[in-house]
Each structure stands twice: as structure tokens, then as C-alpha cells.
Design a protein around this motif. Structure first.
Motif, short mmCIF file in Angstrom:
data_model
loop_
_atom_site.label_atom_id
_atom_site.label_comp_id
_atom_site.label_asym_id
_atom_site.label_seq_id
_atom_site.Cartn_x
_atom_site.Cartn_y
_atom_site.Cartn_z
N ILE A 60 35.52 38.97 36.95
CA ILE A 60 35.86 37.74 37.87
C ILE A 60 36.08 38.33 39.28
O ILE A 60 35.43 37.91 40.41
CB ILE A 60 37.19 37.20 37.44
CG1 ILE A 60 36.88 36.44 36.20
CG2 ILE A 60 38.11 36.28 38.35
CD1 ILE A 60 38.36 35.73 35.27
N THR A 61 36.70 39.58 39.38
CA THR A 61 36.92 40.29 40.40
C THR A 61 35.42 40.65 41.16
O THR A 61 35.26 40.60 42.41
CB THR A 61 37.78 41.54 40.32
OG1 THR A 61 38.99 41.35 39.89
CG2 THR A 61 38.08 42.36 41.73
N LYS A 62 34.64 41.21 40.61
CA LYS A 62 33.22 41.72 41.00
C LYS A 62 32.36 40.37 41.40
O LYS A 62 31.84 40.42 42.56
CB LYS A 62 32.54 42.62 39.88
CG LYS A 62 30.99 42.75 40.30
CD LYS A 62 30.45 43.44 39.34
CE LYS A 62 29.08 44.12 39.82
NZ LYS A 62 28.33 44.77 38.77
N SER A 63 32.62 39.31 40.84
CA SER A 63 31.99 38.04 41.32
C SER A 63 32.49 37.19 42.45
O SER A 63 32.21 36.20 42.82
CB SER A 63 31.69 37.03 40.23
OG SER A 63 32.91 36.58 39.72
N LEU A 64 33.82 37.71 42.79
CA LEU A 64 34.71 37.10 43.72
C LEU A 64 34.82 35.51 43.37
O LEU A 64 34.96 34.64 44.25
CB LEU A 64 34.06 37.16 45.26
CG LEU A 64 33.51 38.57 45.65
CD1 LEU A 64 32.85 38.40 47.01
CD2 LEU A 64 34.92 39.35 45.96
N PHE A 65 35.19 35.45 42.23
CA PHE A 65 35.62 34.13 41.47
C PHE A 65 36.96 33.37 41.97
O PHE A 65 37.09 32.37 42.11
CB PHE A 65 35.41 34.20 39.94
CG PHE A 65 35.39 32.77 39.31
CD1 PHE A 65 34.42 32.08 39.46
CD2 PHE A 65 36.49 32.80 38.54
CE1 PHE A 65 34.44 30.83 38.73
CE2 PHE A 65 36.42 31.45 37.99
CZ PHE A 65 35.36 30.50 38.07
N SER A 66 37.77 34.67 41.95
CA SER A 66 39.11 34.26 42.30
C SER A 66 39.92 35.43 43.09
O SER A 66 39.76 36.52 42.82
CB SER A 66 39.94 33.89 41.04
OG SER A 66 41.30 33.74 41.25
N ASN A 67 40.79 34.79 43.93
CA ASN A 67 41.59 35.88 44.68
C ASN A 67 42.82 36.68 43.93
O ASN A 67 42.89 37.83 44.03
CB ASN A 67 42.49 34.95 46.10
CG ASN A 67 41.39 34.69 46.97
OD1 ASN A 67 40.57 35.50 47.25
ND2 ASN A 67 41.77 33.43 47.59
N GLU A 68 43.03 35.96 42.92
CA GLU A 68 44.42 36.39 41.97
C GLU A 68 43.94 36.19 40.57
O GLU A 68 43.78 35.01 40.32
CB GLU A 68 45.32 36.14 42.39
CG GLU A 68 46.83 36.67 41.89
CD GLU A 68 48.25 36.27 42.51
OE1 GLU A 68 49.13 36.67 41.83
OE2 GLU A 68 48.24 35.62 43.50
#
Length: 135
Positions: free
Chosen positions: A22-30
Motif C-alpha cells: 500500500i505504501t509503495k503504490s501510494l494507495f493511502s496516506n495512512e
């Protein structure tokens, strides 16, 4: 991109992988997590309390495992689908499971907040699919 999502899963390796993808794909800020449905419901109970003041920030999407100790995904959905949690009706839920049982797929469709039933592990392609589905 989502502002805040929640992952409910009891497996620490699955949780770590989920957060990394999720972090790598910039799917969510938190990303917030809960190791079972009971912990997740406690989080939403706290949010209900906080919403009376300031600081109310609810996840926009939940990735939910089905098989967990203490309170599994089905029990979580049964509780979350009641009037007690109606403040959170707009939250979409994606069931993530290691097995794709046709009966589970049918059961998931009975919950209005469940928008999909996907197979573990989470992947960047899966997140792209979810993003496109929700746009």
C-alpha cells in the motif's frame, strides 16, 4: 489516493506485506491496523466517541481477513452492519481471503458495504483494480 485505510488481519507477515504494498503504490496516506474484528470494533467505538468532539477521522476503506481468532471477519461484518455502526455506512470493505469458497463469495454479497472479495496476498495490481473500481 485514500486518506486513511484499515487492514484487519491477525497474521503479522500478511499485515507487513499489506502495509508495504500500500505504501509503495501510494494507495493511502495512512494505514491503521487491527489484529481481529473485536479490536477493529473497539477502534470504531472510540471514533464514535471522538466524533462528538474533534479529531474524527474514519477510514475510507477496510481490507478484511475472514479467519481470525477472537472475532473473525464474518462476526465483524455482522456487528458492523448494525444500526450501532451506521455512522460508518460509507466505508467500503474488501474481503481478503486465502481461500475463495463460493459460499463465502455469496455470503459476502449479502453485506452492502462489501464491494469485493479478493484472494490474498495483496498486490499492486490488486490495488490498481480497487482504485479503478472506486473511481
Amino acid at each position: 489516493m485514500f486518506e486513511l485505510i484499515m487492514c484487519i488481519d491477525d497474521d503479522p507477515i500478511t499485515m507487513m506485506l499489506c502495509k508495504k504494498v500500500i505504501t509503495k503504490s501510494l494507495f493511502s496516506n495512512e494505514i491503521i491496523s487491527a489484529q481481529n474484528g473485536e479490536v477493529a470494533l473497539q477502534h470504531f467505538n472510540e471514533l464514535k466517541y471522538l466524533s462528538k468532539g474533534k479529531g474524527f477521522k474514519s477510514p475510507q476503506l477496510i481490507f478484511l481477513d475472514l479467519n481470525m481468532p477472537i472475532m473473525g471477519g464474518w462476526e465483524f461484518l455482522d456487528h458492523f452492519n448494525t444500526a450501532e455502526y451506521s455512522d460508518f455506512n460509507s466505508i467500503k470493505i474488501i474481503v481478503l481471503s486465502s481461500t475463495i469458497d463460493p459460499e463465502d463469495l455469496e455470503r459476502a454479497r449479502t453485506y452492502p458495504m462489501v464491494i469485493d472479495f479478493l484472494s490474498k496476498p495483496i498486490s499492486i495490481a490488486m490495488l490498481e483494480y480497487v482504485k479503478n473500481k472506486l473511481e
